[in-house]
Design a protein around this motif. Structure first.
Motif, PDB file in Angstrom:
ATOM      1  N   ASP A   5       8.562  33.826 -45.282  1.00 44.43           N
ATOM      2  CA  ASP A   5       8.153  33.312 -46.598  1.00 44.43           C
ATOM      3  C   ASP A   5       9.208  33.640 -47.658  1.00 44.43           C
ATOM      4  OD1 ASP A   5       4.684  34.283 -46.029  1.00 44.43           O
ATOM      5  OD2 ASP A   5       5.745  32.419 -45.549  1.00 44.43           O
ATOM      6  N   HIS A  16       8.979  36.732 -57.668  1.00 43.36           N
ATOM      7  CA  HIS A  16       7.967  36.313 -56.694  1.00 43.36           C
ATOM      8  C   HIS A  16       6.612  36.925 -57.079  1.00 43.36           C
ATOM      9  CE1 HIS A  16       5.774  35.763 -52.953  1.00 43.36           C
ATOM     10  NE2 HIS A  16       6.734  34.952 -52.542  1.00 43.36           N
ATOM     11  N   TYR A  19      11.705  31.216 -49.843  1.00 39.98           N
ATOM     12  CA  TYR A  19      11.661  31.341 -51.298  1.00 39.98           C
ATOM     13  C   TYR A  19      13.072  31.537 -51.875  1.00 39.98           C
ATOM     14  CZ  TYR A  19      10.736  33.650 -55.807  1.00 39.98           C
ATOM     15  OH  TYR A  19      10.728  34.010 -57.132  1.00 39.98           O
ATOM     16  N   CYS A  20      13.861  32.386 -51.246  1.00 40.28           N
ATOM     17  CA  CYS A  20      15.210  32.670 -51.734  1.00 40.28           C
ATOM     18  C   CYS A  20      16.155  31.493 -51.539  1.00 40.28           C
ATOM     19  CB  CYS A  20      15.776  33.905 -51.053  1.00 40.28           C
ATOM     20  SG  CYS A  20      15.021  35.461 -51.587  1.00 40.28           S
ATOM     21  N   ASP A  50      15.640  28.466 -51.877  1.00 48.60           N
ATOM     22  CA  ASP A  50      15.448  27.476 -52.937  1.00 48.60           C
ATOM     23  C   ASP A  50      16.064  27.919 -54.253  1.00 48.60           C
ATOM     24  OD1 ASP A  50      12.086  26.594 -51.830  1.00 48.60           O
ATOM     25  OD2 ASP A  50      14.053  25.782 -51.264  1.00 48.60           O
ATOM     26  N   ARG A  51      16.452  29.193 -54.351  1.00 47.61           N
ATOM     27  CA  ARG A  51      16.883  29.740 -55.637  1.00 47.61           C
ATOM     28  C   ARG A  51      18.253  30.398 -55.605  1.00 47.61           C
ATOM     29  NH1 ARG A  51      11.681  29.681 -54.828  1.00 47.61           N
ATOM     30  NH2 ARG A  51      10.223  29.222 -56.544  1.00 47.61           N
TER      31      ARG A  51
END
Length: 517
Positions: A472, A437, A476-477, A479-480
């Protein structure tokens, strides 16, 4: 003898016996064996040869059984994959595992479109329909994925003729990818002998037989289910009650509707069953055996569950590298709550010190395992293989002790590993994502107690901007990482605690959490 041969043998002896029930539809052993042969011959038509690797991304459906046994019958190596993994996670396994053919469900094609771009070596995608109405005519609708590899409904293309490709005991049958401490999964290579021996020994140890009805609620791609709830029952002519996903309501329904005799689950499942308000002891009265594994079952939950439902829960121990079972509480003598049990048939467990010497009774050391169930190594990782396998023994990395009667107890898990609902999560894997990130300077992940999942993931982060939020980072996590790998809590700190060499002190973070609980 291997798993595919044994299934064919069972189909010849017990052709009309129900092999599995799925969505209230019964399939007998003759029909299952024919479907396996059709699949096997179908993928051979697509060019799959002995030793080629195929991936199964089909969840808890009959397609998993047909796909795995069909691939083994064709001499191929199977790589089961969790369907909830992200495209990046699946793509890594497919590429690292040198997969030539992927078997998936029609409802997962959008996921496959994303994976397709990063897996150039895949030659075919085999689509399994999820409704009775789906057929090869539906291929026309798949043109919305113009860059996809060739697609076929292979279950309809092969001949229903039994044809077994000759394989050796030491040929790789399945590669199970486990979370790695380096942040990337490692592929444990399990041979035909590994899988057959462990399924046979577990089945004998647990006295499984053709009268058993086994609730299959654990995920089939997980080694616990693969051996204990799938291979072992099928070897003994039992009937599988396949659940697409775990649901307390459905477990009670299946148990009562079909007079189920065996249930296996991780502690999280037992917790949800215990808390389900409409479940009664009457619903579970047909169960002769409840099995717990994947993580330590809290003794308080074990006793409360047994008292509420009038059943006995027996714990065992295993790991992917051992196919997986090495210990289990015996059924013919007193069970010890909190213990993982004793050596199963043909498997030895020992507790040793750092020199590999067996320690005295009651003393803590590393648990090591030896037997026909121990993997041949990690795929394309010779150094990691050498570190795990020494003089025929598998070093588990788990700390344990053994009592004077030969019962083993796990004292602590592999260093820093987190078990979320029975799934292993290594902090480094999550930290690698956080470190990528752009607004994070530092990150560390630990496991904290969770009443429902056993453990939850707690992330400590240091940001270079003040506007970054936990929401946030969660987005973010997601998606991954697979859902169960996403931290439940993000805590912002000005700096992470370190020792004099700059190494992050996880123990200090754990102590900080324990003081707030």
């Amino acid at each position: 003898m291997n798993l595919s041969q044994k299934l064919h043998e069972t189909a010849e002896v017990s052709a009309d016996k129900t092999a599995y029930i799925f969505m209230d539809q019964k399939t007998n052993y003759r029909e299952l064996d024919m479907a396996v042969s059709k699949f096997s011959n179908g993928i051979k038509k697509l060019g799959i040869k002995k030793g080629d690797h195929i991936a199964l991304i089909v969840g808890n459906t009959p397609h998993f059984i047909i796909g795995m046994y069909g691939a083994l019958r064709a001499g191929a190596t199977v790589i089961p994959i969790n369907p909830i993994y992200t495209p990046d996670e699946i793509g890594f396994i497919i590429n690292n595992g040198d997969v030539k053919l992927v078997v998936t469900l029609d409802v997962l094609l959008p996921l496959m479109e994303g994976i397709n771009r990063v897996t150039p070596q895949v030659e075919h995608i085999v689509v399994c329909p999820t409704s009775k109405e789906a057929s090869s005519e539906d291929l026309e609708t798949l043109n919305i994925y113009p860059k996809m590899k060739p697609i076929t409904y292979v279950l309809e293309s092969g001949e229903a003729v039994y044809e077994e490709i000759s394989v050796d005991d030491d040929d790789t049958a399945v590669i199970l990818y486990t979370s790695g401490t380096t942040g990337k999964p490692k592929g444990a290579m399990l041979t035909h002998k590994n899988l057959y021996s462990n399924a046979s020994d577990v089945g004998s140890y647990l006295k499984m037989n053709e009268s058993d009805y086994v609730i299959t609620a654990l995920p089939m791609f997980h080694v616990f289910c693969l051996t204990v709830v799938l291979n072992a029952p099928l070897m003994t002519g039992a009937t599988l009650l396949i659940m697409p996903k775990f649901s307390p309501k459905e477990v009670f329904h299946f148990a009562k509707e079909y007079s189920a005799t065996v249930f296996a689950g991780v502690p999280t499942m037992y917790n949800f069953l215990y808390q389900y308000p409409d479940g009664t002891a009457e619903d579970l009265k047909s169960l002769r055996l409840c099995i717990s594994g994947g993580a330590s079952l809290p003794v308080s939950l074990l006793k409360a569950f047994e008292q509420k439902f009038s059943v006995l829960v027996s714990e065992g121990y295993g790991l992917s590298e051992a196919s997986p079972v090495t210990c289990f509480n015996p059924l013919d003598r007193p069970r010890k709550p909190g213990s993982i049990g004793m050596n199963i048939l043909n498997v030895q467990n020992r507790v040793v010190n750092e020199l590999g010497e067996e320690v005295p009774v009651g003393q803590v050391g590393e648990l090591i395992v030896k037997g026909p169930n121990v993997m041949k190594g990690y795929y394309k990782l010779p150094e990691e293989t050498a570190a795990a396998l020494k003089d025929g023994w598998l070093y588990t990395g788990d700390l344990a002790r053994v009592d004077e009667e030969g019962y083993f107890y796990i004292v602590d898990r592999k260093k820093d590993m987190i078990i979320v609902g029975g799934y292993n999560v290594y902090p480094r894997e999550v930290e690698e994502v956080l470190f990528a990130h752009p607004n994070l300077v530092e990150a560390a992940v630990i496991g904290v107690p969770d009443p429902n999942l056993g453990e939850a993931i707690h992330a400590y982060v240091v940001s270079n901007i003040e506007t970054l939020t936990a929401e946030d980072l969660a987005l973010y996590c997601r998606d991954r990482l697979a859902k169960y790998k996403v931290p439940a809590v993000f805590e912002f700190l000005e700096e992470l605690p370190k020792n004099t060499t700059g190494k992050i002190l996880r123990r200090a973070l754990k102590n900080q959490v324990s003081q707030t609980i």
